[in-house]
Each structure stands twice: as structure tokens, then as C-alpha cells.
Design a protein around this motif. Structure first.
Motif, PDB file in Angstrom:
ATOM      1  N   PRO A 367       0.825  -1.209   0.000  1.00 36.98           N
ATOM      2  CA  PRO A 367       0.000   0.000   0.000  1.00 36.98           C
ATOM      3  C   PRO A 367       0.862   1.263   0.000  1.00 36.98           C
ATOM      4  O   PRO A 367       2.026   1.237   0.419  1.00 36.98           O
ATOM      5  N   TYR A 368       0.274   2.353  -0.486  1.00 44.42           N
ATOM      6  CA  TYR A 368       1.032   3.597  -0.653  1.00 44.42           C
ATOM      7  C   TYR A 368       0.214   4.780  -0.150  1.00 44.42           C
ATOM      8  O   TYR A 368      -1.017   4.829  -0.316  1.00 44.42           O
ATOM      9  N   GLN A 369       0.917   5.743   0.447  1.00 44.32           N
ATOM     10  CA  GLN A 369       0.255   6.978   0.890  1.00 44.32           C
ATOM     11  C   GLN A 369       1.255   8.129   0.843  1.00 44.32           C
ATOM     12  O   GLN A 369       2.416   7.985   1.232  1.00 44.32           O
ATOM     13  N   ILE A 370       0.812   9.281   0.335  1.00 45.81           N
ATOM     14  CA  ILE A 370       1.636  10.488   0.282  1.00 45.81           C
ATOM     15  C   ILE A 370       1.141  11.460   1.340  1.00 45.81           C
ATOM     16  O   ILE A 370      -0.071  11.577   1.558  1.00 45.81           O
ATOM     17  N   PRO A 371       2.043  12.167   2.043  1.00 45.29           N
ATOM     18  CA  PRO A 371       1.592  13.137   3.049  1.00 45.29           C
ATOM     19  C   PRO A 371       0.716  14.223   2.424  1.00 45.29           C
ATOM     20  O   PRO A 371       1.015  14.730   1.339  1.00 45.29           O
ATOM     21  N   ALA A 372      -0.339  14.578   3.097  1.00 44.92           N
ATOM     22  CA  ALA A 372      -1.273  15.567   2.563  1.00 44.92           C
ATOM     23  C   ALA A 372      -0.635  16.930   2.391  1.00 44.92           C
ATOM     24  O   ALA A 372      -1.118  17.757   1.596  1.00 44.92           O
ATOM     25  N   ASP A 373       0.471  17.207   3.108  1.00 46.65           N
ATOM     26  CA  ASP A 373       1.122  18.507   3.010  1.00 46.65           C
ATOM     27  C   ASP A 373       2.351  18.486   2.093  1.00 46.65           C
ATOM     28  O   ASP A 373       3.163  19.414   2.111  1.00 46.65           O
ATOM     29  N   HIS A 374       2.488  17.466   1.270  1.00 49.27           N
ATOM     30  CA  HIS A 374       3.615  17.379   0.352  1.00 49.27           C
ATOM     31  C   HIS A 374       3.594  18.564  -0.612  1.00 49.27           C
ATOM     32  O   HIS A 374       2.550  18.904  -1.173  1.00 49.27           O
ATOM     33  N   ARG A 375       4.761  19.190  -0.842  1.00 45.31           N
ATOM     34  CA  ARG A 375       4.825  20.391  -1.666  1.00 45.31           C
ATOM     35  C   ARG A 375       4.335  20.155  -3.087  1.00 45.31           C
ATOM     36  O   ARG A 375       3.604  20.970  -3.663  1.00 45.31           O
ATOM     37  N   GLY A 376       4.741  19.052  -3.676  1.00 44.71           N
ATOM     38  CA  GLY A 376       4.303  18.755  -5.033  1.00 44.71           C
ATOM     39  C   GLY A 376       2.803  18.587  -5.135  1.00 44.71           C
ATOM     40  O   GLY A 376       2.182  18.969  -6.137  1.00 44.71           O
ATOM     41  N   LEU A 377       2.223  17.999  -4.108  1.00 45.45           N
ATOM     42  CA  LEU A 377       0.777  17.809  -4.090  1.00 45.45           C
ATOM     43  C   LEU A 377       0.063  19.163  -4.086  1.00 45.45           C
ATOM     44  O   LEU A 377      -0.955  19.349  -4.767  1.00 45.45           O
ATOM     45  N   GLY A 378       0.606  20.115  -3.320  1.00 44.71           N
ATOM     46  CA  GLY A 378       0.014  21.448  -3.289  1.00 44.71           C
ATOM     47  C   GLY A 378       0.078  22.133  -4.642  1.00 44.71           C
ATOM     48  O   GLY A 378      -0.872  22.807  -5.060  1.00 44.71           O
ATOM     49  N   ILE A 379       1.194  21.961  -5.363  1.00 44.61           N
ATOM     50  CA  ILE A 379       1.319  22.554  -6.695  1.00 44.61           C
ATOM     51  C   ILE A 379       0.326  21.903  -7.654  1.00 44.61           C
ATOM     52  O   ILE A 379      -0.342  22.586  -8.450  1.00 44.61           O
ATOM     53  N   ALA A 380       0.208  20.585  -7.595  1.00 46.46           N
ATOM     54  CA  ALA A 380      -0.757  19.887  -8.446  1.00 46.46           C
ATOM     55  C   ALA A 380      -2.174  20.353  -8.162  1.00 46.46           C
ATOM     56  O   ALA A 380      -2.998  20.484  -9.082  1.00 46.46           O
ATOM     57  N   ALA A 381      -2.483  20.642  -6.899  1.00 47.08           N
ATOM     58  CA  ALA A 381      -3.823  21.126  -6.547  1.00 47.08           C
ATOM     59  C   ALA A 381      -4.121  22.470  -7.201  1.00 47.08           C
ATOM     60  O   ALA A 381      -5.242  22.712  -7.679  1.00 47.08           O
ATOM     61  N   THR A 382      -3.122  23.375  -7.254  1.00 47.53           N
ATOM     62  CA  THR A 382      -3.360  24.674  -7.898  1.00 47.53           C
ATOM     63  C   THR A 382      -3.589  24.509  -9.391  1.00 47.53           C
ATOM     64  O   THR A 382      -4.403  25.227  -9.992  1.00 47.53           O
ATOM     65  N   LYS A 390     -12.341  24.335 -10.017  1.00 46.57           N
ATOM     66  CA  LYS A 390     -12.806  23.812  -8.736  1.00 46.57           C
ATOM     67  C   LYS A 390     -11.618  23.216  -7.982  1.00 46.57           C
ATOM     68  O   LYS A 390     -10.716  22.643  -8.596  1.00 46.57           O
ATOM     69  N   ALA A 391     -11.658  23.343  -6.657  1.00 47.03           N
ATOM     70  CA  ALA A 391     -10.630  22.703  -5.849  1.00 47.03           C
ATOM     71  C   ALA A 391     -10.786  21.189  -5.915  1.00 47.03           C
ATOM     72  O   ALA A 391     -11.911  20.673  -5.921  1.00 47.03           O
ATOM     73  N   PRO A 392      -9.688  20.443  -5.969  1.00 48.09           N
ATOM     74  CA  PRO A 392      -9.803  18.985  -6.029  1.00 48.09           C
ATOM     75  C   PRO A 392     -10.214  18.395  -4.689  1.00 48.09           C
ATOM     76  O   PRO A 392      -9.850  18.904  -3.632  1.00 48.09           O
ATOM     77  N   TYR A 393     -10.988  17.313  -4.756  1.00 42.41           N
ATOM     78  CA  TYR A 393     -11.228  16.513  -3.562  1.00 42.41           C
ATOM     79  C   TYR A 393      -9.921  15.808  -3.183  1.00 42.41           C
ATOM     80  O   TYR A 393      -9.107  15.461  -4.049  1.00 42.41           O
ATOM     81  N   LEU A 394      -9.719  15.587  -1.896  1.00 42.76           N
ATOM     82  CA  LEU A 394      -8.591  14.801  -1.411  1.00 42.76           C
ATOM     83  C   LEU A 394      -9.113  13.418  -1.048  1.00 42.76           C
ATOM     84  O   LEU A 394      -9.864  13.261  -0.087  1.00 42.76           O
ATOM     85  N   ILE A 395      -8.732  12.424  -1.828  1.00 39.09           N
ATOM     86  CA  ILE A 395      -9.307  11.092  -1.694  1.00 39.09           C
ATOM     87  C   ILE A 395      -8.198  10.056  -1.683  1.00 39.09           C
ATOM     88  O   ILE A 395      -7.013  10.367  -1.784  1.00 39.09           O
ATOM     89  N   ARG A 396      -8.581   8.808  -1.554  1.00 38.62           N
ATOM     90  CA  ARG A 396      -7.683   7.693  -1.835  1.00 38.62           C
ATOM     91  C   ARG A 396      -8.313   6.857  -2.939  1.00 38.62           C
ATOM     92  O   ARG A 396      -9.463   7.067  -3.315  1.00 38.62           O
ATOM     93  N   MET A 397      -7.563   5.913  -3.421  1.00 40.60           N
ATOM     94  CA  MET A 397      -8.022   5.055  -4.505  1.00 40.60           C
ATOM     95  C   MET A 397      -8.129   3.634  -3.992  1.00 40.60           C
ATOM     96  O   MET A 397      -7.207   3.123  -3.348  1.00 40.60           O
ATOM     97  N   GLY A 398      -9.260   2.998  -4.253  1.00 44.19           N
ATOM     98  CA  GLY A 398      -9.454   1.644  -3.769  1.00 44.19           C
ATOM     99  C   GLY A 398      -8.599   0.612  -4.467  1.00 44.19           C
ATOM    100  O   GLY A 398      -8.303  -0.444  -3.909  1.00 44.19           O
ATOM    101  N   GLY A 399      -8.192   0.915  -5.705  1.00 41.95           N
ATOM    102  CA  GLY A 399      -7.389  -0.020  -6.466  1.00 41.95           C
ATOM    103  C   GLY A 399      -5.912   0.052  -6.104  1.00 41.95           C
ATOM    104  O   GLY A 399      -5.509   0.711  -5.143  1.00 41.95           O
TER     105      GLY A 399
END
Length: 458
Positions: A367-382, A390-399
């Protein structure tokens, strides 16, 4: 002067034609008869990324299906970004449910119908042509870029761990972008903070040495299908929990903040059921549907077979029965440990009169998880905010995307899932398709993301 966006627009029809050619290759990684087709898909990808302007392009052996690598490393002081995807596909069965032959792509109602259209050839193609557009329009890329595309994701990437371990220096990067994944809805983006792992177990139940007359021997000899059903039924309780001893021991519990993030994603039960053609929900008590699907482990029976399966009735007591089981895993479970727990459970509950051979797969996924405050994640959100409005939902993937955890394990680099397929596009099912609107939107998003990573990530 031509901009990268205008370059993509001017060449849109030609690029779509190329994608259709790519989709015609039946690169089914699970079927040995298609091994040559997976190789042909690798050759197509290698030629295409070389034509886009990438360097050091090569097809690399893994001991199984190959991977394709290419890079452009002329941005000193800028981050190195590795883009991942896969060019293999799932099998096409049942063939009679396809409206068109699965490897003869058709465009209808602004959708490309073909096996692999959304998972993952359409999504993989997007960053290739975006890199080409940036190089053609600007003469350079805003980041150092590496491509790693594999041909065995649909069978669990069994050789990828050893390949990554042996090629750490070649693949070294600051961040990974996965072109395998998707968005929430056509007009609603999402960022995937985690993907579940996978463990698989196969059961073979032997009763009598051959099929027997059910009138003569029924009721006197243990029926292996009865025994198998009994074993499988023992794996869940009435509340939906897995009863395998120790199954939940290592499970990382959801925090209140994570549960709040999931709760912000709208859920319409009637729509959810309608989309899959089911009439009710089920699952582990005490958790919402999204919590069960994204952040709780599961044990599912994927196949059960044995005895006579032809037309009409053949009154036999079968000699053998079989089942395939998969478990989706969450942090901090491991495939090997969960597989061992399932094997121990099977041994404990096997009834007398049959012999059970239980085998765990050696190609599980972590299984894999990225920290919600990761800098790259914030850039991808913008970027997603700008592209979708629209702002993206913060979710996980079941697959499961096995490579995500492998990149973290071997390269110490987090992966941001940045792909544009949608949940209703029939991945792994007949009539798979990819929306052209998502294909177009994904190109703009990738261009913006690479530019912003070059300016802001570090």
C-alpha cells in the motif's frame, strides 16, 4: 510564435490518429500468446518518445515484459520529474459484450472505445505529446524529465521491484507523476493521496480422485465444492469483517482529519448503486462507503469453479474445486504477511474428507500513501483548480498501482497520481472508453504542472 498549447491544438487530429494506432496493439500482459504484442507496444512507445524529443531512449528487459525509458536532462538547478505509466492491457473477455472489437478503436460521441483507451494508453500518451509540444515551442523543458513506462502493470508488476533496485541511479528523481489513475468526475478534479496494496491466494480443493456419480456417492463422500464454500464462508462474519486471525493487526487507523476529508466528498447512494447495477450496499460495519473502499482492507473472492459447467445437468460429485482470493491492503499491511494469515486460516477451517492446497502469490503490492502537506501535491492542486475551476477533492483510490510504493521504497520519491480517466470508463470491462474532453484537459494540466514544478518545486 507557436505556444505549446497551440502546438497541441494544431496537431490534435494527428495525435488522435497516433493514439488509435497505439490502441490497435493487443498488448495483453497476462496471456502468453500476446507476449510479442506487449513487446510491439514497447517498441511503439520507444519510437514515440524518441520522436517527441526525449533522449537515451531504450527498451529494457526485466525478466518478464519490458520497460521503456527515456530522458531529457538539460535543466540545471531544476527538479527531476519521472513520469510513469503502463502500455499493457487487461484481457478482453467476455468478447460478446463488446459493441466493437476491443482492439479496433472507434470514436463515438467524443469517446474513444477500445481496450486500454483509459487504462492506460490514453493517459500515458498525454505527457508524451505535452513534452513534445514544450520542446517544439520553447526548445527546452521546464524540468529535467524521465519517462518510465512498463508492460506488466496489469499482472502486478512482478519484475519491477528488482528492476528498480538495479537501476536506482538511472531512475533517480525528486518526484514521480503517475499517468495511471484518474479524476473524480468529468468536471470535478481529485488528488489521490493513497492506493491500496494487494495480496492474492489460490485454493485447490481435492476430494475423490475423479468425478463420481452423485446418486451413488452423494451423501457418503465429501463434495469438494461444498468444502470450498464452507472455507470461503468462514472468512467473513455477519458484520462484514474479515475473520482471518490477525488480519487487522497492522492496519493504520484513519485519523479524524482523514475521515473529515472523505466526508467532504459528496456521496449519493442511489447514484452509486445505479452506476454499477446493484441494489444495496454492504461492507464492514462502522465505516462509510468511501472509508471502506479507500482506507479499509478487504478480502474478496474473485473466482470459484469446479464440477460440470456445460448446458443442462450432469449429476456428478466433482473431484476438484478451485477459488481465487484477493486482499486489498492499507498502510501498514504487507502482502506476504496477509497471505500467510489467509493460508493459516484455510488450514484451520478445512473440513475432513478433502485436501486443500493453498498458495499465495509472490507478486503482491505494498500500500502507498503520500503526506497531505507534500509540496508537489500542493502545486498539483493549484493546477487542477485552474484547469477545472474547482478545488480537487482529497481522496484515496481503492485499487492498486504497485509502482507507487516501489518508487518510494527504491528511489525515496513520492508519487502524485496525475491522470484523467474517470470511474465510469469501464476499465477492465467490455466497452472501455476514454473521453476526448478528458484527453484534451489532461494535456493542458500536464503542461501547466511541468512549468509550475520547474518554477516552484524544490
Amino acid at each position: 510564435m507557436t505556444t505549446w498549447e497551440s502546438y497541441l491544438n494544431e496537431n490534435r487530429d494527428g495525435f488522435i490518429g497516433e493514439l488509435l494506432d497505439f490502441l490497435r496493439i493487443p498488448s495483453i500482459s497476462s496471456l502468453p500468446d500476446h507476449a510479442a504484442d506487449v513487446q510491439r507496444a514497447a517498441e511503439w512507445v520507444a519510437a514515440r518518445i524518441k520522436a517527441a524529443g526525449l533522449e537515451s531512449v531504450r527498451i529494457m528487459p526485466t525478466g518478464g515484459h519490458p520497460v521503456v525509458y527515456g530522458d531529457w536532462l538539460h535543466a540545471p538547478g531544476k527538479p527531476t520529474v519521472l513520469i510513469y505509466g503502463h502500455f499493457d492491457t487487461q484481457p478482453v473477455d467476455p468478447l460478446d459484450l463488446w459493441k466493437h472489437p476491443p482492439f479496433e478503436p472507434v470514436i463515438e460521441e467524443n469517446r474513444i472505445y477500445a481496450r486500454g483507451a483509459t487504462d492506460d494508453k490514453g493517459n500515458l500518451f498525454i505527457p508524451i505529446i505535452v513534452a513534445e509540444a514544450l520542446l517544439k515551442a520553447e526548445g527546452r523543458l521546464p524540468v529535467n524529465l524521465k519517462f518510465l513506462f512498463e508492460g506488466q502493470e496489469e499482472i502486478g508488476s512482478p519484475q519491477l521491484p528488482d528492476f528498480m533496485s538495479a537501476n536506482r541511479d538511472l531512475l533517480a528523481c525528486d518526484l514521480v507523476l503517475s499517468a495511471d489513475g484518474g479524476q473524480w468526475e468529468k468536471d470535478q478534479p481529485a488528488l489521490i493521496l493513497g492506493t491500496r496494496g494487494l495480496a492474492a491466494v489460490f485454493l485447490d480443493v481435492q476430494g475423490p480422485e475423479c468425478d463420481l456419480h452423485s446418486g451413488t456417492y452423494g451423501g457418503t463422500i465429501t463434495n469438494p465444492i461444498h468444502a470450498l464454500v464452507q472455507i470461503l464462508d468462514s472468512m467473513h462474519d455477519a458484520g462484514g469483517q474479515v475473520t482471518v486471525k490477525g488480519f487487522y493487526d497492522s492496519v493504520r487507523l484513519l485519523s479524524d482529519e482523514e475521515r473529515d476529508q472523505f466526508a467532504r466528498v459528496p456521496f449519493e447512494e442511489a447514484r452509486y448503486l445505479r452506476e454499477v447495477g446493484a441494489n444495496s450496499l454492504c461492507g464492514e460495519l462502522g465505516y462509510t462507503t468511501y472509508e471502506r473502499a479507500w482506507a479499509r482492507p478487504t478480502l474478496e473472492i474473485n473466482g470459484i469453479y469446479g464440477g460440470y459447467q456445460g448446458e443442462g445437468l450432469k449429476t456428478v460429485l466433482p473431484g476438484k474445486a478451485h477459488a481465487k482470493i484477493s486482499c486489498r491492503l492499507v498502510p501498514d499491511q504487507t502482502p506476504s504477511r496477509v497471505g500467510d494469515l489467509v493460508l493459516a486460516h484455510v488450514k484451520d477451517v478445512t473440513p475432513p474428507g478433502v485436501k486443500v492446497t493453498a498458495t499465495k502469490s509472490e507478486s503482491g503490492a505494498i500500500p502507498y500513501q503520500i503526506p497531505a502537506d507534500h509540496r508537489g501535491l500542493g502545486i498539483a492542486a493549484t493546477v487542477l483548480q485552474d484547469v477545472y475551476g474547482k478545488a480537487p477533492y482529497l481522496i484515496r483510490m481503492g485499487g492498486t498501482i504497485p509502482a507507487n510504493a516501489l518508487f518510494l521504497q527504491h528511489l525515496r520519491a513520492y508519487t502524485i497520481v496525475f491522470a484523467f480517466g474517470l470511474q465510469d470508463e469501464r476499465q477492465h470491462s467490455p466497452n472501455e472508453f476514454f473521453r476526448l474532453s478528458s484527453y484534451d484537459r489532461g494535456q493542458r494540466a500536464y503542461g501547466l504542472l511541468l512549468r509550475r514544478l520547474g518554477a516552484e518545486f524544490g
